[in-house]
Design a protein around this motif. Structure first.
Motif, PDB file in Angstrom:
ATOM      1  N   UNK A 177      12.947  14.671   8.160  1.00 53.26           N
ATOM      2  CA  UNK A 177      14.439  14.490   7.697  1.00 53.26           C
ATOM      3  C   UNK A 177      14.010  15.442   6.754  1.00 53.26           C
ATOM      4  N   UNK A 178      13.405  14.777   5.288  1.00 50.09           N
ATOM      5  CA  UNK A 178      13.703  15.087   3.346  1.00 50.09           C
ATOM      6  C   UNK A 178      12.343  16.566   3.713  1.00 50.09           C
ATOM      7  N   UNK A 179      11.283  16.579   4.638  1.00 49.51           N
ATOM      8  CA  UNK A 179      10.749  17.968   4.496  1.00 49.51           C
ATOM      9  C   UNK A 179      11.083  18.567   5.212  1.00 49.51           C
ATOM     10  N   UNK A 180      12.030  18.654   6.394  1.00 51.48           N
ATOM     11  CA  UNK A 180      13.315  19.644   6.747  1.00 51.48           C
ATOM     12  C   UNK A 180      13.830  20.101   5.927  1.00 51.48           C
ATOM     13  N   UNK A 181      14.393  18.966   4.975  1.00 54.27           N
ATOM     14  CA  UNK A 181      15.532  19.699   3.606  1.00 54.27           C
ATOM     15  C   UNK A 181      15.006  19.824   2.695  1.00 54.27           C
ATOM     16  N   UNK A 182      13.606  19.927   2.384  1.00 55.42           N
ATOM     17  CA  UNK A 182      12.720  20.651   1.761  1.00 55.42           C
ATOM     18  C   UNK A 182      12.672  19.500   0.197  1.00 55.42           C
ATOM     19  N   UNK A 183      13.259  18.566   0.403  1.00 54.60           N
ATOM     20  CA  UNK A 183      13.746  17.945  -0.524  1.00 54.60           C
ATOM     21  C   UNK A 183      12.113  16.511   0.080  1.00 54.60           C
ATOM     22  N   UNK A 184      10.632  16.175  -0.091  1.00 54.24           N
ATOM     23  CA  UNK A 184       9.998  15.400   0.111  1.00 54.24           C
ATOM     24  C   UNK A 184       9.811  13.649  -0.389  1.00 54.24           C
ATOM     25  N   UNK A 185      10.924  13.058   0.588  1.00 58.35           N
ATOM     26  CA  UNK A 185      10.682  11.358   0.609  1.00 58.35           C
ATOM     27  C   UNK A 185       9.629  10.756   0.852  1.00 58.35           C
ATOM     28  N   UNK A 186       8.724   9.690   0.145  1.00 60.42           N
ATOM     29  CA  UNK A 186       7.846   8.691   0.944  1.00 60.42           C
ATOM     30  C   UNK A 186       8.726   7.939   1.891  1.00 60.42           C
ATOM     31  N   UNK A 187       7.991   7.122   2.758  1.00 54.89           N
ATOM     32  CA  UNK A 187       7.791   6.783   3.492  1.00 54.89           C
ATOM     33  C   UNK A 187       6.894   5.977   2.594  1.00 54.89           C
ATOM     34  N   UNK A 188       7.658   4.441   1.924  1.00 61.44           N
ATOM     35  CA  UNK A 188       6.963   3.654   1.747  1.00 61.44           C
ATOM     36  C   UNK A 188       6.197   2.830   2.184  1.00 61.44           C
ATOM     37  N   UNK A 189       6.783   1.967   3.131  1.00 58.49           N
ATOM     38  CA  UNK A 189       5.628   1.389   3.487  1.00 58.49           C
ATOM     39  C   UNK A 189       6.050   0.704   5.003  1.00 58.49           C
ATOM     40  N   UNK A 190       4.587   1.191   6.004  1.00 57.16           N
ATOM     41  CA  UNK A 190       5.220   1.283   8.071  1.00 57.16           C
ATOM     42  C   UNK A 190       4.335  -0.256   8.424  1.00 57.16           C
ATOM     43  N   UNK A 191       5.486  -0.839   9.432  1.00 59.73           N
ATOM     44  CA  UNK A 191       4.925  -1.999  10.419  1.00 59.73           C
ATOM     45  C   UNK A 191       5.071  -1.520  11.897  1.00 59.73           C
ATOM     46  N   UNK A 215      -5.263  11.319   9.785  1.00 62.39           N
ATOM     47  CA  UNK A 215      -4.990   9.953   8.582  1.00 62.39           C
ATOM     48  C   UNK A 215      -4.386   8.919   9.278  1.00 62.39           C
ATOM     49  N   UNK A 216      -2.911   9.042   9.748  1.00 63.95           N
ATOM     50  CA  UNK A 216      -1.927   7.682  10.621  1.00 63.95           C
ATOM     51  C   UNK A 216      -3.046   7.205  12.278  1.00 63.95           C
ATOM     52  N   UNK A 217      -4.270   7.850  12.611  1.00 64.79           N
ATOM     53  CA  UNK A 217      -4.647   7.434  13.640  1.00 64.79           C
ATOM     54  C   UNK A 217      -5.900   6.994  12.848  1.00 64.79           C
ATOM     55  N   UNK A 218      -6.465   7.251  11.580  1.00 66.71           N
ATOM     56  CA  UNK A 218      -7.451   6.025  10.970  1.00 66.71           C
ATOM     57  C   UNK A 218      -6.437   4.838  10.575  1.00 66.71           C
ATOM     58  N   UNK A 219      -5.236   5.174  10.402  1.00 67.71           N
ATOM     59  CA  UNK A 219      -4.690   3.399   9.568  1.00 67.71           C
ATOM     60  C   UNK A 219      -4.205   2.506  10.452  1.00 67.71           C
ATOM     61  N   UNK A 220      -3.996   3.160  12.187  1.00 70.34           N
ATOM     62  CA  UNK A 220      -4.364   2.593  13.270  1.00 70.34           C
ATOM     63  C   UNK A 220      -5.799   1.917  13.970  1.00 70.34           C
ATOM     64  N   UNK A 248       3.437   4.495  -8.890  1.00 69.89           N
ATOM     65  CA  UNK A 248       3.857   5.964  -8.248  1.00 69.89           C
ATOM     66  C   UNK A 248       4.463   5.576  -7.189  1.00 69.89           C
ATOM     67  N   UNK A 249       4.589   6.622  -6.469  1.00 71.29           N
ATOM     68  CA  UNK A 249       5.435   6.508  -4.509  1.00 71.29           C
ATOM     69  C   UNK A 249       4.393   6.689  -4.471  1.00 71.29           C
ATOM     70  N   UNK A 250       3.523   5.496  -2.756  1.00 70.44           N
ATOM     71  CA  UNK A 250       2.858   6.017  -1.824  1.00 70.44           C
ATOM     72  C   UNK A 250       3.189   4.901  -1.085  1.00 70.44           C
ATOM     73  N   UNK A 251       1.759   5.170  -0.008  1.00 66.32           N
ATOM     74  CA  UNK A 251       2.598   4.924   2.065  1.00 66.32           C
ATOM     75  C   UNK A 251       1.598   3.620   2.199  1.00 66.32           C
ATOM     76  N   UNK A 252       2.220   2.477   1.804  1.00 63.38           N
ATOM     77  CA  UNK A 252       1.088   1.327   2.594  1.00 63.38           C
ATOM     78  C   UNK A 252       1.830   0.586   4.012  1.00 63.38           C
ATOM     79  N   UNK A 253       0.533   0.781   4.824  1.00 63.33           N
ATOM     80  CA  UNK A 253       0.754   0.765   6.395  1.00 63.33           C
ATOM     81  C   UNK A 253       0.063  -0.498   6.332  1.00 63.33           C
ATOM     82  N   UNK A 254       0.988  -1.974   6.636  1.00 61.85           N
ATOM     83  CA  UNK A 254       0.328  -3.139   6.384  1.00 61.85           C
ATOM     84  C   UNK A 254       0.493  -3.069   8.411  1.00 61.85           C
TER      85      UNK A 254
END
Length: 254
Positions: A177-191, A215-220, A248-254
């Motif tokens: 959604x944030x990419x479509x709006x042109x205001x990128x918002x980071x997903x900070x944590x993924x489970x 990158x997501x496939x690598x994280x899997x 800083x904002x970044x994505x953490x995949x646990x």
């Protein structure tokens, strides 16, 4: 002394060139500076793209053969220069480095996997930082399929890393959604990877061959062996230190 935290750092071409047409010595200095500051508590193994980007700086190959063969030839020309740049700069920071060239087939044979692990452990235990790239002159997976993201994940899994850091050109993964709006918002944590798959916008970087999907496939791959993955903006200075301190904002995949 307690056990050091083992970090597999994967650096893509877009990060190493700082999104230009030339390898950035300043970016490699930034990486060296951070490793030097963390060397008492962390040990690093680096998976680095950039061989083709280096070669393109000073050579233009003419060939009627398929483009993939030209890229393999460029990788052959660029790889020694890439390692030389790393070694020169790392030496200035008191760091020792070595080169390891791997291909995906190495991860399919038990004997090769044992050899890779033993070699990397000997290097790290003697304060050498292994700088790994795919052996592009004999294999084309990285050129075709994903800018070393998968290679980084497989290596991290094999050497029992504590943390897998992917340096890219965004502040992690952004919500759709944030990419479509042109205001990128980071997903900070993924489970949950299923939820994540719905958020990913398909795109590839200018020099890299991966994009966020690889990158997501690598994280899997790393999640299966309980290794945490961070996707951070490697274009920023001190990106590892700042992520560690949550500056800083970044994505953490646990």
């Amino acid at each position: 002394m307690g056990k050091k935290k083992r970090i597999l750092l994967k650096v893509g071409s877009n990060t190493l060139t700082k999104e230009t047409d030339n390898i950035s010595r300043g970016k490699i200095e930034d990486i060296a500076n951070q490793i030097a500051k963390l060397q008492d508590t962390c040990e690093f193994i680096i998976v680095s793209s950039g061989a083709i980007a280096v070669a393109k700086q000073f050579v233009k190959l003419e060939s009627k053969r398929k483009p993939i063969f030209v890229k393999q030839a460029l990788a052959s020309i660029g790889q020694p220069h890439l390692i030389r740049i790393y070694q020169e700069i790392f030496r200035e920071y008191g760091l020792l480095s070595s080169q390891c060239l791997l291909s995906y087939s190495d991860f399919e044979k038990e004997e090769s996997k044992v050899n890779i692990t033993n070699t990397i452990n000997v290097l790290v235990n003697n304060n050498y930082i292994p700088i790994i790239n795919e052996n592009d002159t004999v294999a084309t997976d990285e050129i075709k399929f994903g800018d070393n993201d998968k290679l980084g994940a497989l290596t991290a899994s094999l050497i029992d890393a504590d943390l897998f850091v992917i340096a890219t050109n965004t502040n992690g993964i952004y919500t759709k959604t944030s990419m479509e709006n042109g205001t990128p918002k980071t997903i900070e944590e993924v489970t949950d990877f299923k939820e994540l798959a719905e958020e990913v916008v398909s795109s590839k970087s200018s020099h890299g061959s991966g994009g966020m999907q690889s990158k997501i496939e690598a994280a899997e791959v790393t999640k299966k062996v309980n290794i945490e993955t961070w996707i951070v903006n490697g274009l920023e200075d001190n990106f590892i230190l700042n992520a560690m301190e949550n500056h800083v904002p970044f994505t953490k995949i646990k």
